[in-house]
Structures are given as structure tokens and as C-alpha cells.
Enzyme design. Structure first.
Site, short mmCIF file in Angstrom:
data_model
loop_
_atom_site.label_atom_id
_atom_site.label_comp_id
_atom_site.label_asym_id
_atom_site.label_seq_id
_atom_site.Cartn_x
_atom_site.Cartn_y
_atom_site.Cartn_z
N ASP A 9 11.35 32.09 45.70
CA ASP A 9 11.41 30.63 45.92
C ASP A 9 12.45 30.16 46.94
OD1 ASP A 9 9.54 30.80 43.91
OD2 ASP A 9 10.63 29.62 42.44
N ASP A 47 7.11 28.45 44.79
CA ASP A 47 6.86 27.48 43.73
C ASP A 47 5.90 26.43 44.34
OD1 ASP A 47 7.82 27.12 41.02
OD2 ASP A 47 8.92 25.33 41.67
N HIS A 49 3.50 23.28 43.17
CA HIS A 49 3.06 22.40 42.08
C HIS A 49 2.16 21.27 42.56
CE1 HIS A 49 5.97 24.40 39.58
NE2 HIS A 49 7.03 23.83 40.12
N HIS A 53 2.17 17.54 38.09
CA HIS A 53 2.64 18.69 37.31
C HIS A 53 3.48 18.27 36.10
CE1 HIS A 53 4.68 22.68 36.68
NE2 HIS A 53 3.41 23.03 36.82
N HIS A 82 9.50 18.46 42.81
CA HIS A 82 9.88 19.46 43.82
C HIS A 82 8.68 20.34 44.16
CE1 HIS A 82 10.16 21.55 39.96
NE2 HIS A 82 9.89 22.65 40.63
N LYS A 107 2.97 30.16 42.56
CA LYS A 107 3.03 30.05 41.11
C LYS A 107 3.32 28.62 40.71
CE LYS A 107 7.87 31.44 41.05
NZ LYS A 107 8.43 30.15 40.59
N CYS A 152 14.11 31.09 37.89
CA CYS A 152 12.98 31.90 38.36
C CYS A 152 13.35 33.35 38.64
CB CYS A 152 12.32 31.23 39.57
SG CYS A 152 11.46 29.71 39.09
C1 VGL Z 1 12.71 26.83 39.73
C2 VGL Z 1 13.07 25.03 38.38
C3 VGL Z 1 11.79 24.57 38.59
C4 VGL Z 1 13.26 28.06 40.35
C5 VGL Z 1 11.42 26.40 39.95
O1 VGL Z 1 12.76 28.49 41.40
O2 VGL Z 1 14.22 28.62 39.77
N1 VGL Z 1 13.52 26.14 38.93
N2 VGL Z 1 10.97 25.27 39.38
ZN ZN Z 2 9.11 24.40 39.89
#
Ligand code: VGL
Ligand code: ZN
Length: 198
Positions: A9, A47, A49, A53, A82, A107, A152
Site C-alpha cells: 500500500d 488498497d 475501495h 465502502h 481513502h 484489495k 496492512c
Molecule cells: C490500511 C487502514 C485502512 C493500511 C488500509 O494500508 O494499513 N489501513 N486501509
Molecule cells: Zn483501506
């Protein structure tokens, strides 16, 4: 026996200036780019979404950012919006060497469920397909880096170890959100799962 670097990410929304910025998240880009040269395969996660979401706080009337709600699959932190599909915030940081990536794994693309881990959605049951991809390529050793260390990266590393991959997290090339002791808890959970913290 082959190894892979899993880069978690490294997207604009998790870097300074982004909507869910991880402190100093951009400091690890150069180290990650250098590490890529030492591996047989490089996999990037993204990431990704939809706008509706379930992890977005503004989709829950009256909820506070970073509060925890109960979902059918378990507790869920409600995050600022995000990494919305197709937006600049969801793009990889421009300094990341994306050319070196063999695969980009997206994901969190189902509205009703989050996916911190690169291997399973947050129900711990729905696979993303990454384990099969790695096994078919004969990859047995994984090194994880990226954002966020305590979400993550940690969830991915724990799943990887449970799936039987020799798994290490290169901590110098991670940065954490660290809310309410989440980094210490994540480091303990990783160690307990057999992850090497390097
Ligand atoms: C993440 C919070 C929400 C991450 C992703 O990449 O750690 N954290 N979505
Ligand atoms: Zn996320």
C-alpha cells in the site's frame, strides 16, 4: 526456492498530504526501491475501495473517525475516506519504482468488507488469490515492507506465516499509524505467529 518482496500500500493517501497519511510514510520509498533489486519477484499491493465502502467513516451517520464499529465479520475501524478506486489518492506514490513489479494485487474492492491483509479479506476466510499465485511460482520466502506497519503489513505478515511462507517484516522499511498502542500489539501478534521482525 524463490523469494519475493511484498510492498504494501505505498499509495498517495497513506503518504504525507494524503487523507489517511501515515507519519513519515514517504521516508521508506527510497529504501524500498533499493530492496527490490535483491528479490526474485516484487509484488505491490494497492488498497482499492469503492466510494460506498463500509470502512469509510462518512458512510456511517454520526460516527467518529478512528472509532471501532461491529461488522458481521468482526470489529472494524472507521477510517477517513481513502484510496477510492481510480482517484489520485489511490495511485502509487510517484517515486515508487512500479516498473519492477511483477504483479499488482488490489484489495478491499468489495463495499461490504475491508481487506487489510494481502491474503484474506477481514473475515479471515475469503482469499485474495495471492497465496496461490506465490505457490505456483515456487516462492517460499517473503519479505514485507510498506504501510501501515501496524495494520496492512502486520495482517499480511501474520497470514503469510500461517500459510506456511517463511516470513519477515523489514521494519526499517515500514511506518505505522500507531493508534492506542496498535504498533506494539501488532509486533507481538507478528512474533507470536512466527514472523521474523528484521
Ligand atoms: C490500511 C487502514 C485502512 C493500511 C488500509 O494500508 O494499513 N489501513 N486501509
Ligand atoms: Zn483501506
Amino acid at each position: 526456492m524463490a523469494n519475493a518482496l511484498i510492498v504494501i500500500d505505498m499509495q498517495n493517501d497513506f503518504c504525507p498530504g494524503g487523507s489517511l497519511a501515515v507519519p513519515h510514510g514517504d521516508q521508506i520509498i527510497d529504501p524500498i526501491n533499493r530492496l527490490m533489486q535483491d528479490f526474485d519477484a516484487v509484488i505491490l499491493t494497492q488498497d482499492w475501495h469503492p466510494a460506498d465502502h463500509a470502512s469509510f467513516v462518512d458512510n456511517h451517520e454520526g460516527a467518529e473517525p478512528f472509532s471501532v464499529t461491529q461488522m458481521p465479520y468482526g470489529p472494524q475501524v472507521l477510517w477517513p475516506r481513502h484510496c477510492v478506486i481510480g482517484t489520485p489518492g489511490a495511485a502509487f506514490h510517484r517515486d515508487l519504482t512500479v516498473k519492477r513489479a511483477d504483479m499488482v494485487l488490489r484489495k478491499g474492492f468489495r463495499a461490504g468488507i475491508d481487506s487489510y491483509s494481502a491474503f484474506y479479506e477481514n473475515d479471515h476466510a475469503t482469499p485474495t488469490g495471492l497465496a496461490g499465485y506465490l505457490r505456483e511460482r515456487g516462492i517460499t520466502q517473503l519479505s514485507l515492507v510498506g504501510l501501515a506497519h501496524d495494520f496492512c503489513v502486520a495482517w499480511s505478515a501474520i497470514d503469510a506465516a500461517r500459510l506456511g511462507f517463511a516470513t519477515q517484516v523489514i521494519e526499517d522499511a515500514c511506518r505505522a499509524i500507531d493508534m492506542d498502542g496498535s504498533l506494539a500489539a501488532a509486533r507481538k501478534a507478528m512474533r507470536d505467529a512466527g514472523v521474523t521482525l528484521a
